[in-house]
Design a protein around this motif. Structure first.
Motif, PDB file in Angstrom:
ATOM      1  N   GLU A   1       0.855  -1.175   0.000  1.00 20.51           N
ATOM      2  CA  GLU A   1       0.000   0.000   0.000  1.00 20.51           C
ATOM      3  C   GLU A   1       0.898   1.235   0.000  1.00 20.51           C
ATOM      4  O   GLU A   1       1.764   1.375   0.862  1.00 20.51           O
ATOM      5  CB  GLU A   1      -0.918   0.027   1.206  1.00 20.51           C
ATOM      6  CG  GLU A   1      -1.857   1.221   1.167  1.00 20.51           C
ATOM      7  CD  GLU A   1      -2.937   1.144   2.220  1.00 20.51           C
ATOM      8  OE1 GLU A   1      -2.843   1.919   3.188  1.00 20.51           O
ATOM      9  OE2 GLU A   1      -3.843   0.303   2.069  1.00 20.51           O
ATOM     10  N   ILE A   2       0.665   2.078  -0.982  1.00 18.69           N
ATOM     11  CA  ILE A   2       1.419   3.322  -1.128  1.00 18.69           C
ATOM     12  C   ILE A   2       0.425   4.459  -0.926  1.00 18.69           C
ATOM     13  O   ILE A   2      -0.603   4.509  -1.602  1.00 18.69           O
ATOM     14  CB  ILE A   2       2.062   3.411  -2.523  1.00 18.69           C
ATOM     15  CG1 ILE A   2       3.049   2.261  -2.724  1.00 18.69           C
ATOM     16  CG2 ILE A   2       2.719   4.772  -2.740  1.00 18.69           C
ATOM     17  CD1 ILE A   2       3.506   2.072  -4.155  1.00 18.69           C
ATOM     18  N   ALA A   3       0.730   5.343   0.006  1.00 16.92           N
ATOM     19  CA  ALA A   3      -0.117   6.515   0.245  1.00 16.92           C
ATOM     20  C   ALA A   3       0.784   7.741   0.215  1.00 16.92           C
ATOM     21  O   ALA A   3       1.855   7.738   0.807  1.00 16.92           O
ATOM     22  CB  ALA A   3      -0.825   6.396   1.587  1.00 16.92           C
TER      23      ALA A   3
ATOM     24  N   ALA B   1       4.747  10.651   2.234  1.00 11.49           N
ATOM     25  CA  ALA B   1       4.517   9.353   1.594  1.00 11.49           C
ATOM     26  C   ALA B   1       4.756   8.243   2.610  1.00 11.49           C
ATOM     27  O   ALA B   1       5.616   8.365   3.487  1.00 11.49           O
ATOM     28  CB  ALA B   1       5.439   9.168   0.396  1.00 11.49           C
ATOM     29  N   THR B   2       3.975   7.191   2.477  1.00 12.37           N
ATOM     30  CA  THR B   2       4.133   5.995   3.290  1.00 12.37           C
ATOM     31  C   THR B   2       4.019   4.788   2.369  1.00 12.37           C
ATOM     32  O   THR B   2       3.131   4.739   1.520  1.00 12.37           O
ATOM     33  CB  THR B   2       3.047   5.895   4.378  1.00 12.37           C
ATOM     34  OG1 THR B   2       3.112   7.060   5.204  1.00 12.37           O
ATOM     35  CG2 THR B   2       3.223   4.651   5.235  1.00 12.37           C
TER      36      THR B   2
ATOM     37  N   GLY C   1       5.887 -19.423   9.638  1.00 11.34           N
ATOM     38  CA  GLY C   1       5.019 -19.089  10.760  1.00 11.34           C
ATOM     39  C   GLY C   1       5.050 -17.623  11.168  1.00 11.34           C
ATOM     40  O   GLY C   1       4.447 -17.250  12.162  1.00 11.34           O
ATOM     41  N   ILE C   2       5.758 -16.779  10.409  1.00 18.34           N
ATOM     42  CA  ILE C   2       5.869 -15.361  10.759  1.00 18.34           C
ATOM     43  C   ILE C   2       5.318 -14.495   9.631  1.00 18.34           C
ATOM     44  O   ILE C   2       5.707 -14.648   8.473  1.00 18.34           O
ATOM     45  CB  ILE C   2       7.348 -14.976  11.020  1.00 18.34           C
ATOM     46  CG1 ILE C   2       7.900 -15.777  12.196  1.00 18.34           C
ATOM     47  CG2 ILE C   2       7.479 -13.472  11.266  1.00 18.34           C
ATOM     48  CD1 ILE C   2       9.381 -15.575  12.431  1.00 18.34           C
ATOM     49  N   THR C   3       4.403 -13.603  10.007  1.00 24.14           N
ATOM     50  CA  THR C   3       3.923 -12.579   9.074  1.00 24.14           C
ATOM     51  C   THR C   3       4.733 -11.315   9.333  1.00 24.14           C
ATOM     52  O   THR C   3       4.939 -10.928  10.478  1.00 24.14           O
ATOM     53  CB  THR C   3       2.433 -12.290   9.298  1.00 24.14           C
ATOM     54  OG1 THR C   3       1.688 -13.482   9.059  1.00 24.14           O
ATOM     55  CG2 THR C   3       1.943 -11.192   8.374  1.00 24.14           C
ATOM     56  N   THR C   4       5.190 -10.671   8.274  1.00 29.15           N
ATOM     57  CA  THR C   4       5.996  -9.464   8.410  1.00 29.15           C
ATOM     58  C   THR C   4       5.257  -8.287   7.781  1.00 29.15           C
ATOM     59  O   THR C   4       4.734  -8.403   6.670  1.00 29.15           O
ATOM     60  CB  THR C   4       7.362  -9.633   7.708  1.00 29.15           C
ATOM     61  OG1 THR C   4       8.002 -10.781   8.245  1.00 29.15           O
ATOM     62  CG2 THR C   4       8.246  -8.419   7.914  1.00 29.15           C
ATOM     63  N   VAL C   5       5.230  -7.163   8.484  1.00 34.88           N
ATOM     64  CA  VAL C   5       4.708  -5.898   7.960  1.00 34.88           C
ATOM     65  C   VAL C   5       5.822  -4.875   8.097  1.00 34.88           C
ATOM     66  O   VAL C   5       6.377  -4.703   9.177  1.00 34.88           O
ATOM     67  CB  VAL C   5       3.450  -5.429   8.722  1.00 34.88           C
ATOM     68  CG1 VAL C   5       2.984  -4.076   8.200  1.00 34.88           C
ATOM     69  CG2 VAL C   5       2.341  -6.466   8.630  1.00 34.88           C
ATOM     70  N   VAL C   6       6.154  -4.225   6.983  1.00 32.34           N
ATOM     71  CA  VAL C   6       7.212  -3.202   6.992  1.00 32.34           C
ATOM     72  C   VAL C   6       6.579  -1.890   6.536  1.00 32.34           C
ATOM     73  O   VAL C   6       5.902  -1.848   5.508  1.00 32.34           O
ATOM     74  CB  VAL C   6       8.373  -3.588   6.048  1.00 32.34           C
ATOM     75  CG1 VAL C   6       9.461  -2.519   6.072  1.00 32.34           C
ATOM     76  CG2 VAL C   6       8.936  -4.957   6.404  1.00 32.34           C
ATOM     77  N   THR C   7       6.819  -0.826   7.308  1.00 30.12           N
ATOM     78  CA  THR C   7       6.285   0.490   6.979  1.00 30.12           C
ATOM     79  C   THR C   7       7.430   1.496   6.923  1.00 30.12           C
ATOM     80  O   THR C   7       8.216   1.591   7.870  1.00 30.12           O
ATOM     81  CB  THR C   7       5.249   0.949   8.026  1.00 30.12           C
ATOM     82  OG1 THR C   7       4.232  -0.049   8.137  1.00 30.12           O
ATOM     83  CG2 THR C   7       4.618   2.274   7.630  1.00 30.12           C
ATOM     84  N   ALA C   8       7.530   2.216   5.812  1.00 24.35           N
ATOM     85  CA  ALA C   8       8.543   3.259   5.644  1.00 24.35           C
ATOM     86  C   ALA C   8       7.821   4.568   5.351  1.00 24.35           C
ATOM     87  O   ALA C   8       6.853   4.588   4.587  1.00 24.35           O
ATOM     88  CB  ALA C   8       9.491   2.903   4.504  1.00 24.35           C
ATOM     89  N   ARG C   9       8.309   5.656   5.968  1.00 22.19           N
ATOM     90  CA  ARG C   9       7.640   6.953   5.833  1.00 22.19           C
ATOM     91  C   ARG C   9       8.613   8.042   5.372  1.00 22.19           C
ATOM     92  O   ARG C   9       9.790   8.013   5.724  1.00 22.19           O
ATOM     93  CB  ARG C   9       7.049   7.375   7.168  1.00 22.19           C
ATOM     94  CG  ARG C   9       5.891   6.513   7.611  1.00 22.19           C
ATOM     95  CD  ARG C   9       5.321   6.980   8.956  1.00 22.19           C
ATOM     96  NE  ARG C   9       4.205   6.153   9.345  1.00 22.19           N
ATOM     97  CZ  ARG C   9       4.302   5.001   9.996  1.00 22.19           C
ATOM     98  NH1 ARG C   9       5.488   4.546  10.331  1.00 22.19           N
ATOM     99  NH2 ARG C   9       3.234   4.299  10.303  1.00 22.19           N
ATOM    100  N   HIS C  10       8.048   9.007   4.640  1.00 22.61           N
ATOM    101  CA  HIS C  10       8.800  10.180   4.177  1.00 22.61           C
ATOM    102  C   HIS C  10       7.943  11.409   4.467  1.00 22.61           C
ATOM    103  O   HIS C  10       6.730  11.400   4.266  1.00 22.61           O
ATOM    104  CB  HIS C  10       9.069  10.090   2.670  1.00 22.61           C
ATOM    105  CG  HIS C  10       9.419  11.414   2.065  1.00 22.61           C
ATOM    106  ND1 HIS C  10      10.669  11.961   2.161  1.00 22.61           N
ATOM    107  CD2 HIS C  10       8.651  12.308   1.390  1.00 22.61           C
ATOM    108  CE1 HIS C  10      10.677  13.131   1.548  1.00 22.61           C
ATOM    109  NE2 HIS C  10       9.470  13.358   1.073  1.00 22.61           N
TER     110      HIS C  10
END
Length: 122
Positions: free
Chosen positions: A46-48, A95-96, A106-115
């Protein structure tokens, strides 16, 4: 415009530069290759962003995301690279980029980067 992977993000003029508004693009079709195991990784991205003077052309974004399909890259790296390339292309006010990776071991990964542009911080 070609229908093959491309690292080129095309910038278009913002049709409403006098207004702050958010553009949100989501796709469940981000794929790359684990650089450790060589197995495919699958994510929803997801790009916002809040445009400044330019917006990203959507087909170029689709082809850009497709370009990661055979690339060996870690989740954290691809997420940050997408953000860096978007910022370099359109210089948004904010931007995110968030990637939500399917379960691996067994691991779900969520990565969030912000500008956030310096002018937006002032």
């Amino acid at each position: 415009m070609p229908s093959e992977p491309s690292k080129d993000l095309i910038a278009l003029d913002d049709p409403y530069p006098e207004r702050d508004y958010e553009v949100r693009c989501t796709t469940p079709e981000l794929t790359c290759v684990c650089p450790v195991t060589g197995q495919p990784d699958f994510a929803t991205v997801e790009i916002a962003y809040i445009p400044d003077r330019q917006i990203v052309e959507l087909k170029s974004l689709k082809l850009y995301l497709w370009s990661y399909r055979d690339e060996p890259v870690h989740h954290e790296a691809v997420t940050n690279r997408i953000l860096d390339d978007l910022v370099a292309s359109i210089a948004p006010k904010q931007a995110t980029v968030e990637t939500r990776w399917l379960v691996r071991g067994g691991i779900t990964t969520v990565v969030t980067a912000r500008h956030r542009a310096q002018a937006a911080l002032d």
